[in-house]
Enzyme design. Structure first.
Site, PDB file in Angstrom:
ATOM      1  N   GLY A  12       0.878  -1.182   0.000  1.00 13.12           N
ATOM      2  CA  GLY A  12       0.000   0.000   0.000  1.00 13.12           C
ATOM      3  C   GLY A  12       0.905   1.219   0.000  1.00 13.12           C
ATOM      4  O   GLY A  12       1.604   1.475   0.985  1.00 13.12           O
ATOM      5  N   ALA A  13       0.900   1.940  -1.126  1.00 13.25           N
ATOM      6  CA  ALA A  13       1.792   3.102  -1.259  1.00 13.25           C
ATOM      7  C   ALA A  13       0.998   4.398  -1.216  1.00 13.25           C
ATOM      8  O   ALA A  13       1.356   5.384  -1.847  1.00 13.25           O
ATOM      9  CB  ALA A  13       2.585   2.997  -2.560  1.00 13.25           C
ATOM     10  N   GLY A  14      -0.105   4.367  -0.466  1.00 19.99           N
ATOM     11  CA  GLY A  14      -0.918   5.568  -0.309  1.00 19.99           C
ATOM     12  C   GLY A  14      -0.337   6.474   0.769  1.00 19.99           C
ATOM     13  O   GLY A  14       0.879   6.483   1.005  1.00 19.99           O
ATOM     14  N   ASP A  36       2.376  -1.517  -4.485  1.00 22.25           N
ATOM     15  CA  ASP A  36       0.952  -1.207  -4.654  1.00 22.25           C
ATOM     16  C   ASP A  36       0.432  -2.019  -5.837  1.00 22.25           C
ATOM     17  O   ASP A  36       1.152  -2.864  -6.389  1.00 22.25           O
ATOM     18  CB  ASP A  36       0.741   0.309  -4.833  1.00 22.25           C
ATOM     19  CG  ASP A  36      -0.610   0.780  -4.300  1.00 22.25           C
ATOM     20  OD1 ASP A  36      -1.643   0.377  -4.885  1.00 22.25           O
ATOM     21  OD2 ASP A  36      -0.643   1.561  -3.328  1.00 22.25           O
ATOM     22  N   LEU A 123      -1.997  -2.415   9.403  1.00 25.08           N
ATOM     23  CA  LEU A 123      -2.539  -1.085   9.697  1.00 25.08           C
ATOM     24  C   LEU A 123      -3.964  -0.944   9.163  1.00 25.08           C
ATOM     25  O   LEU A 123      -4.789  -0.248   9.746  1.00 25.08           O
ATOM     26  CB  LEU A 123      -1.663   0.016   9.081  1.00 25.08           C
ATOM     27  CG  LEU A 123      -2.054   1.435   9.533  1.00 25.08           C
ATOM     28  CD1 LEU A 123      -1.498   1.735  10.919  1.00 25.08           C
ATOM     29  CD2 LEU A 123      -1.614   2.505   8.551  1.00 25.08           C
ATOM     30  N   HIS A 180      -9.519  -0.768  18.316  1.00 26.74           N
ATOM     31  CA  HIS A 180      -9.252   0.555  17.721  1.00 26.74           C
ATOM     32  C   HIS A 180     -10.580   1.142  17.230  1.00 26.74           C
ATOM     33  O   HIS A 180     -10.810   1.296  16.040  1.00 26.74           O
ATOM     34  CB  HIS A 180      -8.263   0.383  16.570  1.00 26.74           C
ATOM     35  CG  HIS A 180      -7.794   1.654  15.957  1.00 26.74           C
ATOM     36  ND1 HIS A 180      -7.285   2.709  16.684  1.00 26.74           N
ATOM     37  CD2 HIS A 180      -7.733   2.045  14.647  1.00 26.74           C
ATOM     38  CE1 HIS A 180      -6.940   3.686  15.853  1.00 26.74           C
ATOM     39  NE2 HIS A 180      -7.219   3.320  14.620  1.00 26.74           N
TER      40      HIS A 180
HETATM   41  N1  LIG Z   1      -4.708   1.125  12.362  1.00 19.50           N
HETATM   42  C1  LIG Z   1      -4.556   2.438  12.343  1.00 19.50           C
HETATM   43  O1  LIG Z   1      -4.239   3.047  13.350  1.00 19.50           O
HETATM   44  C2  LIG Z   1      -4.723   3.175  11.047  1.00 19.50           C
HETATM   45  C3  LIG Z   1      -4.240   4.491  10.926  1.00 19.50           C
HETATM   46  C4  LIG Z   1      -4.351   5.128   9.690  1.00 19.50           C
HETATM   47  C5  LIG Z   1      -4.923   4.464   8.607  1.00 19.50           C
HETATM   48  N2  LIG Z   1      -5.384   3.202   8.781  1.00 19.50           N
HETATM   49  C6  LIG Z   1      -5.960   2.453   7.670  1.00 19.50           C
HETATM   50  O2  LIG Z   1      -4.914   2.155   6.753  1.00 19.50           O
HETATM   51  C7  LIG Z   1      -5.474   2.001   5.442  1.00 19.50           C
HETATM   52  C8  LIG Z   1      -4.680   2.847   4.450  1.00 19.50           C
HETATM   53  O3  LIG Z   1      -4.839   4.213   4.721  1.00 19.50           O
HETATM   54  P1  LIG Z   1      -4.190   5.288   3.728  1.00 19.50           P
HETATM   55  O4  LIG Z   1      -4.478   6.611   4.312  1.00 19.50           O
HETATM   56  O5  LIG Z   1      -2.792   4.908   3.424  1.00 19.50           O
HETATM   57  O6  LIG Z   1      -5.100   5.054   2.437  1.00 19.50           O
HETATM   58  P2  LIG Z   1      -4.726   5.390   0.915  1.00 19.50           P
HETATM   59  O7  LIG Z   1      -5.989   5.293   0.150  1.00 19.50           O
HETATM   60  O8  LIG Z   1      -3.941   6.653   0.843  1.00 19.50           O
HETATM   61  O9  LIG Z   1      -3.758   4.205   0.496  1.00 19.50           O
HETATM   62  C9  LIG Z   1      -4.168   2.885   0.411  1.00 19.50           C
HETATM   63  C10 LIG Z   1      -3.353   2.249  -0.693  1.00 19.50           C
HETATM   64  O10 LIG Z   1      -3.641   0.847  -0.712  1.00 19.50           O
HETATM   65  C11 LIG Z   1      -3.535   0.458  -2.069  1.00 19.50           C
HETATM   66  N3  LIG Z   1      -4.144  -0.847  -2.294  1.00 19.50           N
HETATM   67  C12 LIG Z   1      -5.461  -1.156  -2.407  1.00 19.50           C
HETATM   68  N4  LIG Z   1      -5.595  -2.473  -2.655  1.00 19.50           N
HETATM   69  C13 LIG Z   1      -4.343  -2.999  -2.715  1.00 19.50           C
HETATM   70  C14 LIG Z   1      -3.834  -4.294  -2.950  1.00 19.50           C
HETATM   71  N5  LIG Z   1      -4.642  -5.328  -3.171  1.00 19.50           N
HETATM   72  N6  LIG Z   1      -2.495  -4.463  -2.938  1.00 19.50           N
HETATM   73  C15 LIG Z   1      -1.666  -3.429  -2.697  1.00 19.50           C
HETATM   74  N7  LIG Z   1      -2.091  -2.178  -2.480  1.00 19.50           N
HETATM   75  C16 LIG Z   1      -3.419  -1.968  -2.476  1.00 19.50           C
HETATM   76  C17 LIG Z   1      -4.238   1.576  -2.813  1.00 19.50           C
HETATM   77  O11 LIG Z   1      -3.956   1.544  -4.204  1.00 19.50           O
HETATM   78  C18 LIG Z   1      -3.693   2.792  -2.110  1.00 19.50           C
HETATM   79  O12 LIG Z   1      -2.515   3.292  -2.714  1.00 19.50           O
HETATM   80  C19 LIG Z   1      -6.947   2.365   5.571  1.00 19.50           C
HETATM   81  O13 LIG Z   1      -7.716   1.200   5.715  1.00 19.50           O
HETATM   82  C20 LIG Z   1      -7.001   3.193   6.852  1.00 19.50           C
HETATM   83  O14 LIG Z   1      -8.259   3.153   7.464  1.00 19.50           O
HETATM   84  C21 LIG Z   1      -5.299   2.555   9.969  1.00 19.50           C
HETATM   85  O1  LIG Z   2      -9.661   7.009  11.905  1.00 23.15           O
HETATM   86  C1  LIG Z   2      -9.351   6.373  10.889  1.00 23.15           C
HETATM   87  O2  LIG Z   2     -10.199   5.978  10.066  1.00 23.15           O
HETATM   88  C2  LIG Z   2      -7.901   6.101  10.589  1.00 23.15           C
HETATM   89  C3  LIG Z   2      -7.131   5.606  11.765  1.00 23.15           C
HETATM   90  O3  LIG Z   2      -7.702   4.448  12.306  1.00 23.15           O
HETATM   91  C4  LIG Z   2      -6.930   6.642  12.828  1.00 23.15           C
HETATM   92  O4  LIG Z   2      -7.208   6.376  13.999  1.00 23.15           O
HETATM   93  O5  LIG Z   2      -6.450   7.736  12.479  1.00 23.15           O
END
Ligand SMILES: NC(=O)c1ccc[n+]([C@@H]2O[C@H](COP(=O)([O-])OP(=O)(O)OC[C@H]3O[C@@H](n4cnc5c(N)ncnc54)[C@H](O)[C@@H]3O)[C@@H](O)[C@H]2O)c1
Ligand SMILES: O=C(O)C[C@H](O)C(=O)O
Length: 313
Positions: A12-14, A36, A123, A180
């Site tokens: 995931g390179a977001g 990604d 994550l 969470h």
């Molecule tokens: N646990 C935590 O504390 C926490 C904190 C922040 C974000 N998150 C979660 O992390 C995730 C990512 O957040 P983000 O802000 O980076 O989102 P984002 O949309 O910026 O990036 C997600 C990336 O995942 C890629 N992706 C989708 N399907 C894929 C696959 N099959 N293989 C490889 N890559 C794939 C997408 O193309 C995208 O680039 C979300 O589910 C968000 O809710 C969790």
């Molecule tokens: O709140 C979200 O959806 C992203 C992450 O879990 C956070 O706590 O920032």
């Protein structure tokens, strides 16, 4: 035997994945592979190359490779999974369960193939349930499947305490247990500032306000951003956990771990205090809880179970 750098793959390179990759390289924790989907191969390569070119300026030695091929992740020591969809204002993390469970499953099937000895940190949200999905897909021992929530939730709690008291964040210690979600359990009794119990320094109503702000801390950022969710503090949290593992630091940090009887829960993934070292989760600490704390933890555990039930549905 020649010394080699660790290989760390970020899937995931977001926003979170790219930020994590840069922080990992800046701290020279290992060589980084940023992966990604094939449709985003060129942008992923572009991000990785751009980060690499920061190396001479900042003076870090680490390769950063952008790819959509799992073959580039072969033999990774650590895999960080950020792949998936982020929530939008008005959504809960749990609304992402079906779509992200499919993504995490497919990512883990590939990781199992190319990096069977890796330690995997999740994550993607809803992260407690996604750690459960990853554990069952990977088939790795429980110490090598870890979820990130508590480092971030605790960081938010500590931020708010430091703002309230106008003291250095370095002196604030907190501990957030549970899932969470909005019913996570910040443990005020185990929180302190410079060794002084928090309850001595702040009146109950101010502490309650900080606890509540912490619980909805992710949503606060989602609402401010308007699109997407937090990524700087989540990435920093992933990097702290990775550093504990790469350097075998034996840090006591909250992680989402498989509970098999601890705290009275069986076969549940949820945030608890853990010892993080070279073998991943090396120990789970069971704290004495008051009746109110245990009731709050039970509520949080029930929320996680409800989401896991959807996954198993
Ligand atoms: N646990 C935590 O504390 C926490 C904190 C922040 C974000 N998150 C979660 O992390 C995730 C990512 O957040 P983000 O802000 O980076 O989102 P984002 O949309 O910026 O990036 C997600 C990336 O995942 C890629 N992706 C989708 N399907 C894929 C696959 N099959 N293989 C490889 N890559 C794939 C997408 O193309 C995208 O680039 C979300 O589910 C968000 O809710 C969790
Ligand atoms: O709140 C979200 O959806 C992203 C992450 O879990 C956070 O706590 O920032």
């Amino acid at each position: 035997m020649p010394l080699t750098r660790k290989k760390i793959t970020v899937v995931g390179a977001g926003f979170t994945g790219a930020t994590t990759a840069l922080l990992l390289a800046q701290k020279e924790l290992g060589d980084v592979v940023l992966l990604d989907i094939p449709q985003l191969e060129n942008p992923t390569k572009g991000k990785a190359l751009d980060m690499l070119e920061a190396g001479p300026v900042q003076g870090f030695d680490a390769t950063i490779t952008g790819t959509s091929s799992y073959e580039d992740a072969e033999g990774s020591d650590i895999v960080i999974i950020t792949a998936g969809v982020a929530r939008k204002p008005g959504m809960s993390r749990d609304d992402l369960v079906s779509i992200n469970a499919g993504i995490v499953r497919s990512v883990c099937e590939n990781i199992k193939r190319v990096a069977p000895d890796s330690i995997v940190i999740l994550l993607s949200n809803p992260v407690d349930a996604m750690t459960y999905v990853a554990y069952h897909t990977l088939g790795f021992p429980k110490n090598r499947v870890i979820g990130q929530s508590g480092v971030l939730d605790t960081a938010r709690f500590c931020t708010f305490v430091s703002q309230e008291l106008n003291v250095s964040v370095e002196d604030v210690r907190g501990f957030v247990l549970g899932g969470h979600g909005d019913d996570m359990v910040p443990l005020v009794r185990y929180s302190s500032v410079g060794g002084i119990p928090l309850e001595v320094l702040l009146p109950k109503e101010r502490i309650d306000a900080i606890v509540q702000r912490t619980r909805v801390g992710g949503g606060e950022i989602v609402n401010l951003l308007g699109t997407g969710s937090a990524y700087y503090a989540p990435a920093a949290s992933l990097v702290q956990m990775t550093e504990a593992i790469v350097k075998d630091k034996k840090r006591i940090l909250p992680s989402i771990a498989l509970l098999e009887g601890e705290y009275g829960y069986d076969h549940l993934f949820m945030g608890v205090p853990t010892l993080l070292g070279g073998n991943g989760i090396e120990r789970i600490y069971e704290l004495e809880l008051t009746v109110e704390e245990k009731t709050a933890l039970d509520k949080s555990a029930q929320s996680v179970k409800n989401v896991i039930a959807v996954v198993n549905g």
